[in-house]
Design an enzyme around this catalytic site. Sequence first.
Site, PDB file in Angstrom:
ATOM      1  N   GLN A   1      -7.753  -8.423   1.527  1.00  0.00           N
ATOM      2  CA  GLN A   1      -8.549  -7.762   0.517  1.00  0.00           C
ATOM      3  C   GLN A   1      -8.262  -6.260   0.498  1.00  0.00           C
ATOM      4  OE1 GLN A   1     -12.391  -8.637   3.009  1.00  0.00           O
ATOM      5  NE2 GLN A   1     -12.940  -7.232   1.394  1.00  0.00           N
ATOM      6  N   ASN A   2      -7.339  -5.819   1.348  1.00  0.00           N
ATOM      7  CA  ASN A   2      -6.982  -4.407   1.403  1.00  0.00           C
ATOM      8  C   ASN A   2      -5.879  -4.083   0.403  1.00  0.00           C
ATOM      9  OD1 ASN A   2      -8.783  -4.227   3.559  1.00  0.00           O
ATOM     10  ND2 ASN A   2      -7.182  -4.691   5.041  1.00  0.00           N
ATOM     11  N   ILE A   3      -5.891  -2.875  -0.097  1.00  0.00           N
ATOM     12  CA  ILE A   3      -4.885  -2.454  -1.073  1.00  0.00           C
ATOM     13  C   ILE A   3      -3.873  -1.492  -0.464  1.00  0.00           C
ATOM     14  CG2 ILE A   3      -6.507  -2.721  -2.994  1.00  0.00           C
ATOM     15  CD1 ILE A   3      -6.668   0.388  -3.047  1.00  0.00           C
ATOM     16  N   ASP A   4      -3.911  -1.330   0.865  1.00  0.00           N
ATOM     17  CA  ASP A   4      -3.086  -0.305   1.519  1.00  0.00           C
ATOM     18  C   ASP A   4      -1.640  -0.715   1.753  1.00  0.00           C
ATOM     19  OD1 ASP A   4      -3.292  -2.034   3.802  1.00  0.00           O
ATOM     20  OD2 ASP A   4      -5.136  -1.028   4.405  1.00  0.00           O
TER      21      ASP A   4
ATOM     22  N   GLU B   1     -18.620  -7.695  14.451  1.00  0.00           N
ATOM     23  CA  GLU B   1     -19.892  -8.383  14.279  1.00  0.00           C
ATOM     24  C   GLU B   1     -19.659  -9.782  13.713  1.00  0.00           C
ATOM     25  OE1 GLU B   1     -22.571  -7.064  15.362  1.00  0.00           O
ATOM     26  OE2 GLU B   1     -21.883  -5.001  15.681  1.00  0.00           O
TER      27      GLU B   1
ATOM     28  N   HIS C   1      -7.244  -8.131  -4.144  1.00  0.00           N
ATOM     29  CA  HIS C   1      -7.699  -7.086  -5.059  1.00  0.00           C
ATOM     30  C   HIS C   1      -6.547  -6.334  -5.699  1.00  0.00           C
ATOM     31  CE1 HIS C   1     -11.648  -6.878  -2.491  1.00  0.00           C
ATOM     32  NE2 HIS C   1     -11.563  -7.967  -3.221  1.00  0.00           N
TER      33      HIS C   1
ATOM     34  N   CYS D   1       3.568   6.892 -18.608  1.00  0.00           N
ATOM     35  CA  CYS D   1       4.718   6.056 -18.943  1.00  0.00           C
ATOM     36  C   CYS D   1       5.868   6.907 -19.477  1.00  0.00           C
ATOM     37  CB  CYS D   1       4.304   5.022 -19.982  1.00  0.00           C
ATOM     38  SG  CYS D   1       5.608   3.857 -20.441  1.00  0.00           S
TER      39      CYS D   1
ATOM     40  N   PRO E   1      -9.355   6.638   5.954  1.00  0.00           N
ATOM     41  CA  PRO E   1     -10.683   7.260   6.031  1.00  0.00           C
ATOM     42  C   PRO E   1     -11.781   6.398   5.454  1.00  0.00           C
ATOM     43  CG  PRO E   1      -9.409   8.237   4.258  1.00  0.00           C
ATOM     44  CD  PRO E   1      -8.470   7.339   5.018  1.00  0.00           C
ATOM     45  N   ASP E   2     -12.947   6.559   6.045  1.00  0.00           N
ATOM     46  CA  ASP E   2     -14.162   5.912   5.547  1.00  0.00           C
ATOM     47  C   ASP E   2     -14.743   6.793   4.439  1.00  0.00           C
ATOM     48  OD1 ASP E   2     -16.837   5.089   5.171  1.00  0.00           O
ATOM     49  OD2 ASP E   2     -16.879   4.250   7.191  1.00  0.00           O
ATOM     50  N   PHE E   3     -15.098   6.177   3.330  1.00  0.00           N
ATOM     51  CA  PHE E   3     -15.636   6.941   2.202  1.00  0.00           C
ATOM     52  C   PHE E   3     -16.912   7.689   2.562  1.00  0.00           C
ATOM     53  CE2 PHE E   3     -12.931   3.911   0.149  1.00  0.00           C
ATOM     54  CZ  PHE E   3     -12.394   4.609  -0.896  1.00  0.00           C
ATOM     55  N   ARG E   4     -17.710   7.130   3.490  1.00  0.00           N
ATOM     56  CA  ARG E   4     -19.010   7.712   3.765  1.00  0.00           C
ATOM     57  C   ARG E   4     -18.956   8.833   4.796  1.00  0.00           C
ATOM     58  NH1 ARG E   4     -23.406   4.759   2.337  1.00  0.00           N
ATOM     59  NH2 ARG E   4     -24.506   6.648   2.897  1.00  0.00           N
TER      60      ARG E   4
END
Length: 365
Positions: A126-129, A276, A146, A185, A53-56
């Site tokens: 750069q993705n964390i998925d 783009e 990241h 922990c 999902p897009d945050f916006r």
Amino acid sequence: MGNSQASPLKVAVDPQTQRSMDIETIVEYLKPGKRKNVVVMLGAGVSTSAGIPDFRSPNTGLHSKLARLGLRRPEEAFEINYFRRNPVPFYTLAAELYPGSFRPTPTHSFIKVLSAHNLLHTCFTQNIDTLERRAGVPADKIVEAHGSFATQRCIDCGAPFDDEDMRKILLRKRAPGEEVGIPRCKKAKCGGLVKPDIVFYGEGVCRAPTPSTVTDGTVTDIFYNNQLPAGFARKIFAIRKADLLLIIGTSLVVQPFALLAGLVKNSCRRVLINLECAGDIGRRPTDIVLRGECDATIRELCAALGWSEELEKAWAETTAMTPLRGAEVEDESSGEEDWKGEEVSEEEVDKITDDMGKRLGLMEG
């Protein structure tokens, strides 16, 4: 008057013909027995078709949740000191995006095919998925700029935390108004907060090289004030090994990841696949820009390479990874009145969502 030489006339080429010529150039680069060091840079656009999902977007639910977090500043959700005081905002988001909820895309499978052809040197993402891993790209080829959700540990004692335990906590079905579970922990006499191995603001700084000071195998200077996973900082030099750089699904605005595109040797051909134009790709005479949706463009390239069957087979192997609904809540809307956080303005919500998106590599620009 002296003789003057006329400049050679440039023959206009229609866009589709130029695109076909550019794809054939890439095919030539990837022919067996030629270049063997393909470096890939992946951005948020690669995972869009996976359904992340897009945050916006209000209809995802993430925007409305973030509106009620009561953060004073956008960065707080990813500041280690704030996380120590209140981990709920971060884990509210993490429960929605936890690995296992999304299937890799054909573009992720393309990276696996590149590796199978012994062409892939390094895949910077750069993705964390963790969708590169789930697609079958060898872990030793992946550099997560990241960090990622692939591993997690206690922020106090550093003890690793079990993957399955983390999954159960975050994906547990919750009652209306019930907060997300917070992993802690399990080491005796510790009980510290557990955090995925994603770099937060305020954590230790790994220093990365500048474009002007990276030479073949030698790093002589540093790029100051960037927080990077140690693996990323150590492997930046790999970009200098590239014969071909494929930049896919990124607008090249998030630093220091975006710097990688400028670190390749002048002899390295750079190819951008994105909706783009991005960064300075197109300024070098050998640059290629293929504008379009990532999966469709990759399929177009694979058809020219004769890899279509391989690609579709590799992607079909991911069908068993049925997307799960992470952190389900029985009736999410009914719990809104139970929220006790401070309301924030729409402007602040926009800042929060934009910053979170950029920080996680899920949106750019």
